[in-house]
Write a protein that holds these residues in place. Structure first.
Motif, mmCIF file in Angstrom:
data_model
loop_
_atom_site.group_PDB
_atom_site.id
_atom_site.type_symbol
_atom_site.label_atom_id
_atom_site.label_comp_id
_atom_site.label_asym_id
_atom_site.label_seq_id
_atom_site.Cartn_x
_atom_site.Cartn_y
_atom_site.Cartn_z
ATOM 1 N N ILE A 14 -137.092 64.771 -0.572
ATOM 2 C CA ILE A 14 -136.568 63.804 -1.474
ATOM 3 C C ILE A 14 -137.443 62.580 -1.782
ATOM 4 N N SER A 15 -138.437 62.299 -0.812
ATOM 5 C CA SER A 15 -139.504 61.240 -0.946
ATOM 6 C C SER A 15 -140.692 61.631 0.068
ATOM 7 N N ASN A 16 -141.795 61.084 -0.488
ATOM 8 C CA ASN A 16 -143.002 61.391 0.479
ATOM 9 C C ASN A 16 -143.600 60.144 0.851
ATOM 10 N N THR A 17 -142.917 59.143 0.405
ATOM 11 C CA THR A 17 -143.230 57.535 0.892
ATOM 12 C C THR A 17 -143.041 57.370 2.415
ATOM 13 N N PHE A 18 -144.220 56.747 3.006
ATOM 14 C CA PHE A 18 -144.161 56.594 4.470
ATOM 15 C C PHE A 18 -142.733 55.910 4.723
ATOM 16 N N SER A 19 -142.368 54.806 3.864
ATOM 17 C CA SER A 19 -141.206 53.971 4.459
ATOM 18 C C SER A 19 -140.074 54.949 4.639
ATOM 19 N N ALA A 20 -139.713 55.690 3.846
ATOM 20 C CA ALA A 20 -138.750 56.446 3.604
ATOM 21 C C ALA A 20 -138.697 57.352 4.952
ATOM 22 N N ARG A 21 -139.773 58.039 5.183
ATOM 23 C CA ARG A 21 -140.020 58.795 6.318
ATOM 24 C C ARG A 21 -139.636 57.978 7.639
ATOM 25 N N ARG A 22 -140.321 56.800 7.749
ATOM 26 C CA ARG A 22 -140.244 56.133 8.944
ATOM 27 C C ARG A 22 -138.689 55.526 9.130
ATOM 28 N N GLU A 23 -138.303 55.532 8.037
ATOM 29 C CA GLU A 23 -136.675 54.794 8.372
ATOM 30 C C GLU A 23 -135.849 55.872 8.802
ATOM 31 N N ALA A 24 -136.237 57.330 8.375
ATOM 32 C CA ALA A 24 -135.415 58.360 8.738
ATOM 33 C C ALA A 24 -135.495 58.574 10.172
ATOM 34 N N LEU A 90 -135.872 63.206 7.650
ATOM 35 C CA LEU A 90 -135.516 62.926 6.169
ATOM 36 C C LEU A 90 -134.782 64.174 5.691
ATOM 37 N N TYR A 91 -135.152 65.310 5.954
ATOM 38 C CA TYR A 91 -134.448 66.412 5.631
ATOM 39 C C TYR A 91 -132.972 66.337 6.106
ATOM 40 N N SER A 92 -132.871 66.171 7.487
ATOM 41 C CA SER A 92 -131.493 66.127 8.197
ATOM 42 C C SER A 92 -130.569 65.151 7.566
ATOM 43 N N LEU A 93 -131.207 63.767 7.378
ATOM 44 C CA LEU A 93 -130.249 62.756 6.839
ATOM 45 C C LEU A 93 -129.873 63.062 5.346
ATOM 46 N N THR A 94 -130.810 63.700 4.688
ATOM 47 C CA THR A 94 -130.641 64.078 3.266
ATOM 48 C C THR A 94 -129.252 65.309 3.176
ATOM 49 N N MET A 95 -129.401 65.988 4.079
ATOM 50 C CA MET A 95 -128.340 67.304 3.995
ATOM 51 C C MET A 95 -127.039 66.847 4.921
ATOM 52 N N ASN A 96 -127.263 65.888 5.675
ATOM 53 C CA ASN A 96 -126.050 65.515 6.444
ATOM 54 C C ASN A 96 -125.570 64.014 5.738
ATOM 55 N N ASN A 97 -124.715 64.240 4.595
ATOM 56 C CA ASN A 97 -124.322 63.484 3.823
ATOM 57 C C ASN A 97 -123.293 62.298 4.335
ATOM 58 N N ASN A 98 -122.641 62.939 5.407
ATOM 59 C CA ASN A 98 -121.470 61.951 5.905
ATOM 60 C C ASN A 98 -122.046 61.051 7.008
ATOM 61 N N GLU A 99 -121.276 60.016 7.353
ATOM 62 C CA GLU A 99 -121.809 59.101 8.354
ATOM 63 C C GLU A 99 -121.194 59.561 9.664
ATOM 64 N N ILE A 105 -124.743 68.869 11.602
ATOM 65 C CA ILE A 105 -125.294 68.826 10.085
ATOM 66 C C ILE A 105 -125.238 70.078 9.118
ATOM 67 N N LYS A 106 -124.970 69.503 8.158
ATOM 68 C CA LYS A 106 -124.622 70.749 7.107
ATOM 69 C C LYS A 106 -125.803 71.028 6.463
ATOM 70 N N TYR A 107 -126.279 72.442 6.492
ATOM 71 C CA TYR A 107 -127.437 72.814 6.122
ATOM 72 C C TYR A 107 -127.156 73.478 4.830
ATOM 73 N N PRO A 108 -127.791 73.717 3.750
ATOM 74 C CA PRO A 108 -127.628 74.514 2.602
ATOM 75 C C PRO A 108 -127.832 75.915 2.915
ATOM 76 N N LYS A 109 -127.244 77.009 2.122
ATOM 77 C CA LYS A 109 -127.359 78.456 2.386
ATOM 78 C C LYS A 109 -128.839 78.730 1.864
ATOM 79 N N ARG A 110 -129.548 79.514 2.516
ATOM 80 C CA ARG A 110 -130.766 80.043 2.347
ATOM 81 C C ARG A 110 -130.577 80.923 1.130
#
Length: 114
Positions: A14-24, A90-99, A105-110
């Protein structure tokens, strides 16, 4: 060579920025789940562990006065594994939308679509 052709499923970040990846990664490093750390690095993961222990670092800028460092980490042998960890977090946080960190973690179907 295409990843899909090799049977490796992938999705764009969802983002390639270092700050987004670091925060994840930071989110996992600062959370506890059922009394355990949100991120546990296996003792056999030498490169990852050494990166966390100082080998994944920022390059010092040669400027007179106070110590200054670049805004992004220096590329070295340890940066590659940490970049991969950042994208995974980052992927894990994106797919796990709940707090609810205790829920799986809810992963999408392949789909086979890259």
């Amino acid at each position: 060579m295409d990843l899909a052709e090799e049977g490796i499923p992938c999705v764009p970040a969802i983002s390639n920025t270092f700050s987004a990846r670091r925060e994840a990664v930071a989110k996992y490093l600062t959370k506890m789940v059922d009394g355990l750390p949100g991120l546990i690095v296996n003792r056999t993961c030498d490169m990852t562990r050494r990166g966390f222990n100082g080998r994944y670092q920022y390059r010092r800028i040669q400027i007179a006065g106070a110590e200054r460092y670049k805004d992004i980490p220096d590329k070295n042998d340890y940066s590659h594994i940490h970049d991969a960890l950042q994208y995974a977090a980052l992927y894990s946080l994106t797919m796990n939308n709940n707090e609810e960190w205790s829920k799986p973690i809810k992963y999408p179907k392949r789909t086979g679509i890259v």
